[in-house]
Scaffold this active site. Sequence first.
Site, PDB file in Angstrom:
ATOM      1  N   ASP A 183       4.207 -53.512  11.138  1.00 43.82           N
ATOM      2  CA  ASP A 183       3.018 -54.036  11.811  1.00 43.82           C
ATOM      3  C   ASP A 183       1.806 -53.500  11.051  1.00 43.82           C
ATOM      4  O   ASP A 183       1.973 -52.849  10.012  1.00 43.82           O
ATOM      5  CB  ASP A 183       3.012 -53.699  13.319  1.00 43.82           C
ATOM      6  CG  ASP A 183       2.844 -52.210  13.623  1.00 43.82           C
ATOM      7  OD1 ASP A 183       2.462 -51.442  12.709  1.00 43.82           O
ATOM      8  OD2 ASP A 183       3.121 -51.803  14.769  1.00 43.82           O
ATOM      9  N   SER A 238       2.988 -41.800  16.324  1.00 43.00           N
ATOM     10  CA  SER A 238       3.851 -42.980  16.213  1.00 43.00           C
ATOM     11  C   SER A 238       4.675 -42.999  14.930  1.00 43.00           C
ATOM     12  O   SER A 238       5.647 -43.746  14.844  1.00 43.00           O
ATOM     13  CB  SER A 238       3.015 -44.259  16.276  1.00 43.00           C
ATOM     14  OG  SER A 238       2.078 -44.292  15.218  1.00 43.00           O
ATOM     15  N   HIS A 254       2.193 -49.543  10.707  1.00 41.84           N
ATOM     16  CA  HIS A 254       3.441 -48.781  10.586  1.00 41.84           C
ATOM     17  C   HIS A 254       4.411 -49.387   9.571  1.00 41.84           C
ATOM     18  O   HIS A 254       4.558 -50.611   9.526  1.00 41.84           O
ATOM     19  CB  HIS A 254       4.140 -48.701  11.949  1.00 41.84           C
ATOM     20  CG  HIS A 254       3.281 -48.108  13.019  1.00 41.84           C
ATOM     21  ND1 HIS A 254       2.619 -48.893  13.943  1.00 41.84           N
ATOM     22  CD2 HIS A 254       2.952 -46.825  13.289  1.00 41.84           C
ATOM     23  CE1 HIS A 254       1.916 -48.102  14.750  1.00 41.84           C
ATOM     24  NE2 HIS A 254       2.100 -46.848  14.378  1.00 41.84           N
TER      25      HIS A 254
END
Length: 347
Positions: A322, A30, A325
């Site tokens: 978040d 991610s 991240h």
Amino acid sequence: MGLFILFAIIFMQIYNAGANVPAVIVFGDSSVDAGNNNQIQTVLKSNFRPYGRDFFGGKATGRFSNGRVPPDFISEYFGLRPYVPAYLDPAYNISDFATGVCFASAGTGYDNATSDVLSVIPLWKEVEYYKEYQKKLREHLGVEKANTILSEAVYLTSMGTNDFLENYYTLPNRRSQYNINQYQDYLITIAESFIKELYGLGARKISLGGLPPMGCLPLERTTGFMTGNGGMCNDDYNKVAMTFNGKLSGLVKRLNGELSGSKIVFSNPYPLLDQIVQKPSSFGFESASVACCSTGLFEMGYMCNQYNPFTCSNANTYVFWDSFHPTEKTNHIISQHLFKTVLSTLL
Ligand SMILES: *[C@@H]1O[C@H](CO)[C@@H](O)[C@H](O)[C@H]1NC(C)=O
Ligand SMILES: *[C@@H]1O[C@H](CO)[C@@H](O)[C@H](O)[C@H]1NC(C)=O
């Protein structure tokens, strides 16, 4: 002053001469996924607001940030498109992918057992997609032109955090097989065969990405808070990240000697990200311990959504978007630094 301008001009000429990087090709998790998970059956997605609210057109592409992720900036610095599209995104085709393509999948890792946790794309499958891409590129541009692009492209790889946080420290299986040092070495053997496979397929300029100070991700601080650690960074996780980075760096040195004609670099975000987290105000941030989205303590993916009233209004004041991240601004600072110090040597 005059000298400064002269240096600036020389600097720009060197960078603009970058016709020898025709494409940026991305593998990983991610930290670099541009939206491949949108197209697969997994709960790990981010193709909804407020994700992407600061991306081009305010679009939630499936990137795990409010805006761009590092490969997007790096592609722009190489003189290419200011973003790298996801291979599985039906909005793009092989002519778009000729200058950049992303095979990354949020939630994946070096270890097959890591991608199994949330049913995301394992690393070996990312490589299978890359082989399919090579075939399409040769059909599209002819073998010679395609092979030139494939060998002169910059390959960015970034993964490993999930192997530790989502897999090793969360599930019992790997912990019963390996101690932490052995598990790191296991991951290194996978990283080694992965890089060798890319080389065998024609890649020459490869950046192996290091781990961030993963004990300082807001989610890990929250977990620490609940076990009485007062919301501090998890020093054990940070030490593991540093040790693993040392091993990756050693691997890079070794592979450069072994794989003739290759240029492999180690892109390590750890030291700068650590400085940012320790002293966010020096970089224009107000908060590093909690994230912008929702309460900032634990939400990511579907928990970080537009129905949550607590999401911050200006993500540029937060280091993290978040609980797992970075914000676009953090990604920008890190990318700029890695380009200047490491990646520009691949031009
Ligand atoms: C790719 O898509 C563009 C339009 O989005 C189209 O013009 C082009 O012909 C397509 N190329 C291929 C090889 O399919
Ligand atoms: C991961 O799974 C693939 C597909 O089953 C397999 O080919 C590969 O050897 C596995 N990797 C490791 C390190 O076990």
